[in-house]
Design a protein around this motif. Structure first.
Motif, PDB file in Angstrom:
ATOM      1  N   MET A 137       0.838  -1.194   0.000  1.00  0.00           N
ATOM      2  CA  MET A 137       0.000   0.000   0.000  1.00  0.00           C
ATOM      3  C   MET A 137       0.880   1.253   0.000  1.00  0.00           C
ATOM      4  O   MET A 137       1.923   1.292   0.656  1.00  0.00           O
ATOM      5  CB  MET A 137      -0.915   0.008   1.225  1.00  0.00           C
ATOM      6  N   LEU A 138       0.446   2.263  -0.749  1.00  0.00           N
ATOM      7  CA  LEU A 138       1.128   3.549  -0.744  1.00  0.00           C
ATOM      8  C   LEU A 138       0.708   4.350   0.486  1.00  0.00           C
ATOM      9  O   LEU A 138      -0.456   4.332   0.887  1.00  0.00           O
ATOM     10  CB  LEU A 138       0.793   4.341  -2.007  1.00  0.00           C
ATOM     11  N   ASP A 139       1.656   5.046   1.081  1.00  0.00           N
ATOM     12  CA  ASP A 139       1.378   5.906   2.232  1.00  0.00           C
ATOM     13  C   ASP A 139       1.290   7.357   1.733  1.00  0.00           C
ATOM     14  O   ASP A 139       2.294   7.922   1.260  1.00  0.00           O
ATOM     15  CB  ASP A 139       2.488   5.763   3.271  1.00  0.00           C
ATOM     16  N   THR A 140       0.101   7.944   1.834  1.00  0.00           N
ATOM     17  CA  THR A 140      -0.110   9.317   1.369  1.00  0.00           C
ATOM     18  C   THR A 140      -0.254  10.299   2.527  1.00  0.00           C
ATOM     19  O   THR A 140      -0.700  11.424   2.338  1.00  0.00           O
ATOM     20  CB  THR A 140      -1.366   9.371   0.472  1.00  0.00           C
TER      21      THR A 140
ATOM     22  N   PRO B  54      10.365   8.478  -6.826  1.00  0.00           N
ATOM     23  CA  PRO B  54      10.258   7.919  -5.467  1.00  0.00           C
ATOM     24  C   PRO B  54       8.805   7.677  -5.066  1.00  0.00           C
ATOM     25  O   PRO B  54       7.895   8.409  -5.468  1.00  0.00           O
ATOM     26  CB  PRO B  54      10.902   9.003  -4.605  1.00  0.00           C
ATOM     27  N   TYR B  55       8.597   6.647  -4.262  1.00  0.00           N
ATOM     28  CA  TYR B  55       7.277   6.330  -3.711  1.00  0.00           C
ATOM     29  C   TYR B  55       7.454   5.988  -2.240  1.00  0.00           C
ATOM     30  O   TYR B  55       8.430   5.324  -1.851  1.00  0.00           O
ATOM     31  CB  TYR B  55       6.623   5.149  -4.430  1.00  0.00           C
ATOM     32  N   LEU B  56       6.489   6.425  -1.436  1.00  0.00           N
ATOM     33  CA  LEU B  56       6.469   6.073  -0.016  1.00  0.00           C
ATOM     34  C   LEU B  56       5.512   4.902   0.166  1.00  0.00           C
ATOM     35  O   LEU B  56       4.309   5.029  -0.075  1.00  0.00           O
ATOM     36  CB  LEU B  56       6.015   7.269   0.835  1.00  0.00           C
ATOM     37  N   VAL B  57       6.041   3.741   0.533  1.00  0.00           N
ATOM     38  CA  VAL B  57       5.236   2.528   0.619  1.00  0.00           C
ATOM     39  C   VAL B  57       5.363   1.921   2.001  1.00  0.00           C
ATOM     40  O   VAL B  57       6.349   2.125   2.721  1.00  0.00           O
ATOM     41  CB  VAL B  57       5.663   1.488  -0.446  1.00  0.00           C
TER      42      VAL B  57
END
Length: 856
Positions: free
Chosen positions: A220-223, A251-254
């Motif tokens: 899951m992505l953390d928004t 970049p992605y925060l997961v």
């Protein structure tokens, strides 16, 4: 002539018939062999990849990867255990093989150690006689609140071995994905896997599949916070920043904990779109995960997720759109081939640890077919040349030798078929060399027979005496070859083992056919024709009548040979050998142009732009074929594979890749050590046998003569610039065996004459012994040179360097057995009481030599 017992005669002919039966399927096609009666053998010789085409890969699991994973796992378990026990800690980190942290409250230090004690419990690794091992231990007590745990070497070795064992099934499934037939997957040592795939059409696809660990997960992505803030600062607890494959990467925060992982995936299939140019991947998920995923997908607002492959984001998606009942669909505009490979990776599951390619040897099917044709042509020419020379010099006895030689080859093929040993291109070279060397045994028998017949005994007894007295020489010669082959097989690898197998089998079958079978044939001839004299077709007597005084010029020749040996050492130190990729790493790529003659200058310029160092481009016989040599990249094993992969992608549209050899620095270093040790151990083992068989003076003479041959051969390789590779190791070791064979035969006669002529000066005795064996020396050298010349002219480029090296070594070995091995005995003053005034007693020597000649 003493008759063999009936049972032994029956056994000999049964072995011959069995050999013919087991070799018969090899002259038939696979379909014809399958139709043979069930009571007949069906197995054919297994061809190596260099003969039928295919790929050989060596993959290695890195110990450092195991350590890193274990450190992370143990650190997580430490943190969880301390939190569950409500023990505050700071500074939990891992370095090297240790994990350390500090307890905030010193009074809880003992409780923390006790809480972590289960991590240090011994693990039962299974296996008969195996004792439990501790994977984690406490380091010695610290003076303050610091607690340190250490991963043991035994535990890391166990995890490494376990990871390699678990990876075998995954590798086998991935090899099956490329449609491979009868692949060979073997474990080599603690950290290696060997993968051999015959007839592989697309080796690059298999490499791509095997080079990925394939840990696929849905996270899951953390928004809750902007990604850039997480990049610049500290990500929220339970999350991490991962990057995509894009250029530049995004970049992605997961979340660290995956929603779905490999264990939740049941099946996967690519689904092409309407255009057929791109595709998505449909992944079936297990029943236990469906409700959990469906609940998240139904939430509002829609949740975003990321598909993570080996730590990199390959796609992002809306969970409500991507999940439908039991199917997770990855739509990322993947090319059709990419979607197919991704589905294959999901189906086969992740590797237990990353595997790195450290060696690759790929041969196109066309090259293999050419190699078989060249090998058969060379073998036929060599056999015809050797047979013609034997019949010319020995008449009907030469025909007997040809029959024994033909049976010898049949038995070699039968042994290869029965044992399942693989026949390689160097193996064919070993068979062809056996054709030349095996004749030596027949020549020894016939020459001894020609000498013995000068006596007054009946022919039957003369033949019996000749066979009995020559057996020790034949046995010694073939046993030295067998010792060298056995050690070379044990310490060698790849092509060297293929050569060692055929040479070892040839040593055994030669002893059987040249001695036992020839003896039975001669016995049958004698009973049939009831002759009292040898056939008139023997023409080798003229060599023995030469009475050459070899030792008269021993000093200048010995000094010349010593000077050449010293020059070889200086050349080796000053210039050095032209080491191939086997010993210095790098790549060799043979290309065939699809569009006519190759513009070598343009190709070299294109390769120079890739910045892989001093790339060499050599045009081969045809203007459409070139050989590319890429130097070692010296940046780890992956660097070699990367270079080869870039060249393939750059040139694949214009060239066919006929042969690819890539050797990483780890393997090249190991091959160097193994080759050196193999030569040294074989050398010492053979010389130890000579020492035990004769005495120390003979052994020293053999050592010096053989060392001289090796040094001159190395000097020849330095001067000519011939590439020194694994085949060169086999050639040098065979030269050692051949030279010792020559020396042993002469020493055997010297030892016999020492007992027979007790007052003959040593120099005269050595000359007499050499002259008595001169026919054998000349004919053996001639037949071996004929076989090697055929190998050079018709054997193809891959074994041409081997043939040239062997030709030089045979000539040098023949000379050294006379002018090095003989003078050494005089130098050590063997039987000094009988050689006073040896240097000046030429008249006495002549008289003694004449007396010896008459006595024989």
């Amino acid at each position: 002539m003493r008759r063999l017992p009936p049972l032994k005669r029956i056994l000999v002919w049964l072995v011959a018939l069995a050999g013919i039966a087991f070799a018969l399927p090899n002259v038939l096609s696979r379909e014809e062999a399958a139709e043979l009666p069930s009571w007949l053998p069906h197995r054919q010789v297994a061809l190596g990849l260099d003969l039928q085409g295919g790929s050989h890969f060596m993959l290695r699991a890195a110990r450092s990867d195991i350590v890193a994973e274990r450190l992370e796992t143990i650190a997580n378990e430490v943190g969880k255990s301390l939190r569950d026990a409500d023990i505050a800690y700071i500074g939990l980190s891992g370095e090297g093989q240790s994990i350390a942290f500090r307890v905030r409250d010193r009074s809880q230090l003992s409780a923390a150690r006790e809480r972590l004690r289960p991590l240090t419990a011994p693990v039962d690794i299974g296996g008969f006689g195996s004792e439990p091992i501790s994977e984690v231990v406490f380091d010695s007590a610290e003076p303050d609140e610091l607690v340190r745990l250490r991963l043991t070497d035994e535990g890391i070795d166990y995890r490494l071995s376990l990871a390699v064992a678990q990876s075998i099934d995954v590798v086998r499934r991935r090899v099956a994905e490329v449609g491979a037939i009868e692949p060979l997957i073997q474990r080599r040592g603690d950290d290696r896997l060997i993968v051999q795939v015959p007839g592989l059409g697309d080796p690059q696809r298999l490499k791509d599949l095997l080079s990925q660990r394939a840990n696929l997960a849905l996270r899951m992505l953390d928004t809750s916070v902007p990604v850039q803030r997480a990049v610049e600062g500290q990500p929220p607890s339970g999350t991490e920043v991962l990057y995509s494959f894009d250029d530049p990467p995004v970049p992605y925060l997961v979340e660290k904990a995956p929603l779905l992982a490999a264990a939740n995936f049941v099946a996967a299939q690519p689904e092409p779109d309407a255009s057929g140019e791109s595709a998505s991947v449909a992944i079936k998920i297990d029943t236990a995960s469906q409700q959990r995923v469906a609940a998240l997908a139904a939430q509002q607002p829609p949740k975003d997720a990321a598909i993570v492959l080996d730590g990199q984001v390959i796609a992002t998606l809306k969970l409500s759109e991507a999940v439908n009942s039991d199917t997770l669909r990855i739509s990322a505009d993947l090319p059709t081939e990419g979607a197919t490979d991704l589905a294959a990776l999901v189906r086969t599951g992740p590797l237990a640890t990353p595997l790195t390619f450290v060696e690759e040897r790929t041969v196109g099917p066309g090259v293999g077919g050419d190699a078989i044709a060249d090998g058969l042509k060379a073998g036929l020419v060599a056999a015809v040349a050797v047979a013609a020379s034997m019949i010319f010099f020995y008449g009907v006895f030469g025909v007997f030798a040809v029959i024994a030689l033909a049976l010898n080859i049949v038995l070699i093929i039968a042994a290869l078929s029965l044992s399942g040993a693989t026949l390689t291109l160097p193996g064919i070279a070993g068979i062809i060399l056996t054709i030349g060397v095996a004749v030596d045994s027949n020549v020894l028998i016939y020459e001894r027979l020609r000498e013995e017949v000068r006596g007054a005994e009946p022919l039957r007894r003369t033949i019996n005496n000749a066979f009995s007295r020559v057996f020790s020489s034949i046995f010694d010669a073939n046993l030295t070859m067998l010792i060298a082959s056995a050690i070379l097989f044990y310490l060698g690898s790849g092509s060297v083992r293929g050569f060692a197998v055929t040479l070892a089998i040839g040593s055994v079958t030669t002893l059987f056919t040249a001695y036992t079978v020839t003896r039975l044939i001669v016995k049958r001839w004698l009973r049939q024709w009831k002759s009292e004299r040898l056939p008139k077709g023997i023409r080798t007597g003229r060599f023995s009548d030469l009475d050459i005084r070899f030792m008269r010029i021993r000093n200048p020749v010995f000094i010349l040979m010593a000077a050449l040996s010293l020059a070889s050492v200086l050349l080796l130190a000053g210039i050095g050998l032209n080491l191939g990729v086997d010993f210095k790493g790098g790549s060799i790529i043979e290309l065939h142009s699809k569009g006519g003659p190759v513009d070598v200058a343009d190709l070299r310029a294109r390769l120079d732009e890739l910045n892989f160092g001093e790339v060499q481009v050599q045009q081969l016989g045809s203007g459409e074929d070139v050989l590319v040599r890429v130097p070692s990249q010296e940046a780890g094993d992956n660097a070699e594979q990367t270079a080869a992969g870039v060249i393939r992608s750059e040139l694949s549209d214009e060239y066919d890749f006929r042969r690819v050899e890539v050797v990483g620095p780890v393997v090249s270093g190991e091959l160097t050590r193994a080759g050196t040790i193999g030569l040294a151990v074989s050398f010492l083992a053979i010389l130890l046998y000579v020492w035990l068989r004769f005495e120390w003076r003979f052994a020293v003479g053999a050592i010096i003569a053989t060392t001289h041959d090796v040094l001159l051969t190395i000097g020849f390789l330095v001067l000519t610039g011939i590439e020194f590779n694994l085949g060169s190791i086999a050639a040098v070791l065979t030269i050692v065996g051949y030279s010792l064979n020559d020396t042993v035969v002469i020493y055997d006669r010297i030892r016999e004459n020492l007992a027979r002529y007790k007052r003959m000066p040593l120099s005269v005795l050595i000359d007499t012994s050499i002259n008595q064996t001169l026919s054998r020396t000349i004919l053996t050298a001639l037949t071996t040179v004929l076989a090697l010349t055929a190998l050079y002219l018709f054997g193809g480029g891959l074994i041409r360097a081997f043939s040239v090296t062997m030709l030089f070594g045979v000539i040098v070995g023949t000379i050294s057995s006379i002018y090095i091995a003989g003078p050494i005995l005089i130098l050590f003053r063997k039987r000094t009481d009988h050689i006073p005034g040896d240097e000046n007693a030429s008249g006495a020597d002549t008289g003694a030599a004449g007396a010896a000649k008459g006595a024989v």
